[in-house]
Design a protein around this motif. Structure first.
Motif, PDB file in Angstrom:
ATOM      1  N   LEU A   1      -5.344  -1.827  -9.410  1.00 51.31           N
ATOM      2  CA  LEU A   1      -5.146  -0.182  -9.296  1.00 51.31           C
ATOM      3  C   LEU A   1      -5.969   0.458  -8.660  1.00 51.31           C
ATOM      4  O   LEU A   1      -6.042   1.858  -7.949  1.00 51.31           O
ATOM      5  CB  LEU A   1      -5.899  -0.042 -10.819  1.00 51.31           C
ATOM      6  CG  LEU A   1      -4.345   0.004 -11.792  1.00 51.31           C
ATOM      7  CD1 LEU A   1      -5.237   0.219 -13.210  1.00 51.31           C
ATOM      8  CD2 LEU A   1      -3.520   0.563 -11.282  1.00 51.31           C
ATOM      9  N   LYS A   2      -7.297   0.050  -8.111  1.00 53.23           N
ATOM     10  CA  LYS A   2      -8.081   0.201  -6.652  1.00 53.23           C
ATOM     11  C   LYS A   2      -7.791  -0.325  -5.439  1.00 53.23           C
ATOM     12  O   LYS A   2      -7.600   0.974  -4.723  1.00 53.23           O
ATOM     13  CB  LYS A   2      -9.614  -0.432  -6.744  1.00 53.23           C
ATOM     14  CG  LYS A   2     -11.099   0.015  -5.655  1.00 53.23           C
ATOM     15  CD  LYS A   2     -11.936  -0.235  -6.083  1.00 53.23           C
ATOM     16  CE  LYS A   2     -13.223  -0.280  -5.449  1.00 53.23           C
ATOM     17  NZ  LYS A   2     -12.682  -0.505  -3.721  1.00 53.23           N
TER      18      LYS A   2
ATOM     19  N   PHE B   1      -1.301   7.990  -7.199  1.00 54.43           N
ATOM     20  CA  PHE B   1      -2.178   7.922  -6.657  1.00 54.43           C
ATOM     21  C   PHE B   1      -1.918   8.676  -5.111  1.00 54.43           C
ATOM     22  O   PHE B   1      -2.848   8.448  -4.210  1.00 54.43           O
ATOM     23  CB  PHE B   1      -2.703   6.465  -6.244  1.00 54.43           C
ATOM     24  CG  PHE B   1      -3.167   5.891  -7.739  1.00 54.43           C
ATOM     25  CD1 PHE B   1      -4.307   5.947  -7.677  1.00 54.43           C
ATOM     26  CD2 PHE B   1      -2.553   4.754  -8.574  1.00 54.43           C
ATOM     27  CE1 PHE B   1      -5.516   5.493  -9.150  1.00 54.43           C
ATOM     28  CE2 PHE B   1      -3.508   4.674  -9.932  1.00 54.43           C
ATOM     29  CZ  PHE B   1      -4.441   4.945  -9.627  1.00 54.43           C
ATOM     30  N   ASN B   2      -0.240   8.819  -4.871  1.00 54.22           N
ATOM     31  CA  ASN B   2      -0.211   8.984  -3.953  1.00 54.22           C
ATOM     32  C   ASN B   2       0.354  10.243  -3.603  1.00 54.22           C
ATOM     33  O   ASN B   2       0.332  11.101  -1.883  1.00 54.22           O
ATOM     34  CB  ASN B   2       1.254   7.916  -2.700  1.00 54.22           C
ATOM     35  CG  ASN B   2       0.058   6.625  -2.469  1.00 54.22           C
ATOM     36  OD1 ASN B   2      -1.180   6.748  -1.308  1.00 54.22           O
ATOM     37  ND2 ASN B   2       0.826   5.578  -3.603  1.00 54.22           N
TER      38      ASN B   2
ATOM     39  N   THR C   1      -2.174  -3.806  -0.170  1.00 54.75           N
ATOM     40  CA  THR C   1      -1.226  -3.186  -1.137  1.00 54.75           C
ATOM     41  C   THR C   1      -0.337  -3.128  -1.435  1.00 54.75           C
ATOM     42  O   THR C   1       0.182  -3.583  -2.876  1.00 54.75           O
ATOM     43  CB  THR C   1      -1.373  -1.291  -0.533  1.00 54.75           C
ATOM     44  OG1 THR C   1      -2.632  -0.643   0.213  1.00 54.75           O
ATOM     45  CG2 THR C   1      -0.356  -0.399  -1.189  1.00 54.75           C
TER      46      THR C   1
ATOM     47  N   ARG D   1      -5.091   2.879  -4.488  1.00 51.88           N
ATOM     48  CA  ARG D   1      -5.904   4.060  -5.038  1.00 51.88           C
ATOM     49  C   ARG D   1      -5.984   4.182  -3.675  1.00 51.88           C
ATOM     50  O   ARG D   1      -5.648   5.602  -2.513  1.00 51.88           O
ATOM     51  CB  ARG D   1      -7.101   3.971  -5.943  1.00 51.88           C
ATOM     52  CG  ARG D   1      -7.526   6.000  -5.744  1.00 51.88           C
ATOM     53  CD  ARG D   1      -8.854   5.653  -6.836  1.00 51.88           C
ATOM     54  NE  ARG D   1     -10.113   4.560  -5.902  1.00 51.88           N
ATOM     55  CZ  ARG D   1     -11.124   4.370  -5.814  1.00 51.88           C
ATOM     56  NH1 ARG D   1     -11.233   5.129  -7.699  1.00 51.88           N
ATOM     57  NH2 ARG D   1     -11.554   3.559  -5.281  1.00 51.88           N
ATOM     58  N   ASP D   2      -6.915   3.624  -2.895  1.00 54.87           N
ATOM     59  CA  ASP D   2      -7.772   3.135  -1.903  1.00 54.87           C
ATOM     60  C   ASP D   2      -6.579   2.890  -0.241  1.00 54.87           C
ATOM     61  O   ASP D   2      -7.058   3.130   1.072  1.00 54.87           O
ATOM     62  CB  ASP D   2      -8.751   2.903  -2.009  1.00 54.87           C
ATOM     63  CG  ASP D   2      -9.829   2.813  -2.628  1.00 54.87           C
ATOM     64  OD1 ASP D   2      -9.514   4.329  -3.256  1.00 54.87           O
ATOM     65  OD2 ASP D   2     -10.670   1.908  -2.966  1.00 54.87           O
ATOM     66  N   ASN D   3      -5.309   2.311  -0.488  1.00 56.27           N
ATOM     67  CA  ASN D   3      -4.756   2.109   0.303  1.00 56.27           C
ATOM     68  C   ASN D   3      -5.322   1.523   0.721  1.00 56.27           C
ATOM     69  O   ASN D   3      -5.300   2.117   2.265  1.00 56.27           O
ATOM     70  CB  ASN D   3      -3.819   2.926   0.655  1.00 56.27           C
ATOM     71  CG  ASN D   3      -2.649   3.196   0.465  1.00 56.27           C
ATOM     72  OD1 ASN D   3      -2.306   2.186  -0.742  1.00 56.27           O
ATOM     73  ND2 ASN D   3      -2.481   4.747  -0.012  1.00 56.27           N
TER      74      ASN D   3
ATOM     75  N   LEU E   1       2.730   4.253 -10.544  1.00 50.54           N
ATOM     76  CA  LEU E   1       1.923   4.320  -9.495  1.00 50.54           C
ATOM     77  C   LEU E   1       1.341   4.735  -8.278  1.00 50.54           C
ATOM     78  O   LEU E   1       0.596   5.849  -8.114  1.00 50.54           O
ATOM     79  CB  LEU E   1       1.337   2.995  -9.980  1.00 50.54           C
ATOM     80  CG  LEU E   1       0.757   2.438 -11.703  1.00 50.54           C
ATOM     81  CD1 LEU E   1       0.778   1.303 -11.009  1.00 50.54           C
ATOM     82  CD2 LEU E   1      -0.367   3.087 -11.578  1.00 50.54           C
TER      83      LEU E   1
ATOM     84  N   ARG F   1       0.304  14.124  -3.731  1.00 51.11           N
ATOM     85  CA  ARG F   1      -0.364  15.898  -3.909  1.00 51.11           C
ATOM     86  C   ARG F   1       0.559  16.534  -3.826  1.00 51.11           C
ATOM     87  O   ARG F   1       1.021  16.574  -3.104  1.00 51.11           O
ATOM     88  CB  ARG F   1      -2.076  15.284  -2.915  1.00 51.11           C
ATOM     89  CG  ARG F   1      -3.136  13.685  -3.248  1.00 51.11           C
ATOM     90  CD  ARG F   1      -3.827  14.014  -4.292  1.00 51.11           C
ATOM     91  NE  ARG F   1      -4.622  13.013  -4.498  1.00 51.11           N
ATOM     92  CZ  ARG F   1      -4.088  11.590  -5.070  1.00 51.11           C
ATOM     93  NH1 ARG F   1      -2.826  11.247  -5.704  1.00 51.11           N
ATOM     94  NH2 ARG F   1      -4.822  10.453  -5.487  1.00 51.11           N
TER      95      ARG F   1
END
Length: 449
Positions: free
Chosen positions: A382-383, A240-241, A394, A386-388, A236, A243
């Motif tokens: 999960l949200k 999500f982190n 977190t 994603r948003d931290n 995960l 890129r």
């Protein structure tokens, strides 16, 4: 330096740290409880000591503004949790197993859960500032206590699962799951703090070292649910982190002279450590190999394969118990499907799979309410990943991955080992902590500042 220390240890921050220590004593206190009771022999086998330890945790959570300010929580998760507790308390009172005579202990557990949640809504959102560092310190101390206990326990041998032993003679055993949970909490907290942009170089190195140490503890506990949760957490994090641009920047940064020098120093340090602690590396390697072999044995048993000639693979005890539970569910679905409409009664069957037990014992009402809460908590987690939004949310979101895995692997839906962390989820996950409105929409209750 002195001024920075004074800023760090102001009375305000000391009280915030006090709240966090109290929270951790409740949700992660069992490793230290076992250490004090069984290793230091303060009160071996005493349930009163456990109750006193938890009571001290509750006491540390009481703020000076107690009852004057109530802070915001996730009302969606709260409502679903209340619905589940209405169902199980109704079943405990009116529809329970014939061997279940006294509900006093269970009532005490549920009071502990309600008290913990009530104290949490009195604790200010400012604990976000100190939560993760205190988690690191608390869990590292618990890990060190475990190592000391293993080194001083004459009945523990290398190859056994890492846990503080209790009991007498042939009945002496330990609970590795609480130490695996503690180690995983440390791994998650250290990872969050190490990858935090504001973290200094020295603190980052210390956090990564604590993370590696905790992973070693995690391997030694040999708990499948923790390993699966760790793999899920790492997946995960990358999903999500990481890129493409971040990968490119990271590669560019790794080729800088300062980074190359740091890698050289780290390589020399690790090489020196491995030469001086070859036995320790061999122990961890042995644990890892044994863990892999044990789980491959379960895979072979499920597939009906033979490892060697004339030798059929078999499930280990824990996997065998869960396989029996699934066979039990299958028999009910095939010949007694009416049972799952209302269930068999409160604590009528112990299946060691919380979601399945909620269905079998409490029927459709218990299963729907419990599953709705758990999967809603997964959605919010999960949200959050994603948003931290902040380090506390977190941390709880990543830590929930272990609780989610355990819903399919071990435990009961009523246990406080689930519901105390769930209370933290209700209080901090899935809401904004910047401008929290009052909880009860009543002028007596003042909003957080």
């Amino acid at each position: 330096m002195l001024s920075s220390l004074k800023e760090l240890f102001t009375w305000r921050r000391i009280h915030l740290m006090r709240y966090v220590v109290g929270i951790l004593m409740v949700i992660d206190g069992y490793p230290l409880i076992f250490f004090f009771k069984e290793t230091l022999r303060i009160a071996p086998g005493s349930t009163a000591f456990t109750a006193a330890f938890l009571a001290l945790g509750f006491a540390l959570m009481i703020p000076f503004h107690f009852l004057r300010k109530l802070y915001r929580l996730n009302t969606n998760l709260l409502n679903m949790a209340l619905l589940f507790f209405v169902v199980i308390i109704f079943y405990m009172a009116f529809y329970r197993d014939q061997w279940f005579r006294d509900g006093t202990m269970d009532t005490v557990y549920y009071i502990y859960v309600a008290l913990f949640l009530f104290l949490l809504i009195n604790i200010p959102n400012d604990v976000i500032e100190v939560f993760v560092p205190i988690v690191i310190a608390f869990t590292v101390v618990s890990n060190l206590a475990l190592v000391y206990a293993l080194m001083t326990d004459p009945t523990w041998n290398i190859g056994q699962r890492a846990a503080i032993q209790y009991g007498e003679g042939e009945y002496r055993s330990g609970n590795p799951h609480v130490f695996a949970r503690n180690a995983l909490m440390c791994v998650v907290a250290c990872g969050i703090w190490a990858f935090r942009p504001q973290t200094g170089f020295i603190v980052r190195i210390l956090a990564l070292g604590s993370c590696i140490f905790s992973m070693g503890i995690l391997v030694m506990t040999q708990t499948r649910s923790s390993i699966v949760a760790l793999i899920l957490i790492i997946g995960l994090f990358f999903m999500f982190n990481i890129r493409p641009r971040q990968i490119k920047d990271a590669v560019r940064g790794l080729t800088r002279p300062a980074s190359l020098l740091l890698f050289f120093v780290a390589f020399m340090g690790i090489s020196y450590f491995m030469r001086k602690n070859g036995d320790l590396i061999a122990i961890l390697y042995g644990y890892a190999v044994a863990f892999i072999e044990r789980n491959l044995e379960n895979v072979y048993a499920v597939l009906g394969m033979k490892v060697q000639n004339q030798f059929a693979a078999t499930l280990d005890a824990s996997a065998g118990n869960r396989a029996t539970s699934f066979v039990y569910l299958q028999n009910i679905l095939e010949g007694h499907i009416h049972v799952i409409l209302v269930g068999q009664g409160y604590k009528s069957t112990y299946l060691d799979v919380p979601l399945m037990e909620a269905l079998i014992n409490h029927g459709i009402p218990g299963f729907v309410t419990f599953t709705a809460f758990c999967f809603s908590a997964l959605f919010y987690s999960l949200k959050t990943i994603r948003d931290n939004p902040d380090t506390l949310s977190t941390f709880l979101a990543y830590f929930y991955m272990m609780l989610f895995v355990q819903l399919f692997t071990n435990g009961r839906p009523y246990e406080i080992s689930f519901w105390h962390p769930f209370c933290l989820m209700i209080r901090f996950v899935g809401i904004s902590h910047l401008y929290p409105p009052n909880l009860l929409n009543h002028p007596v209750v003042k909003p957080a500042l």
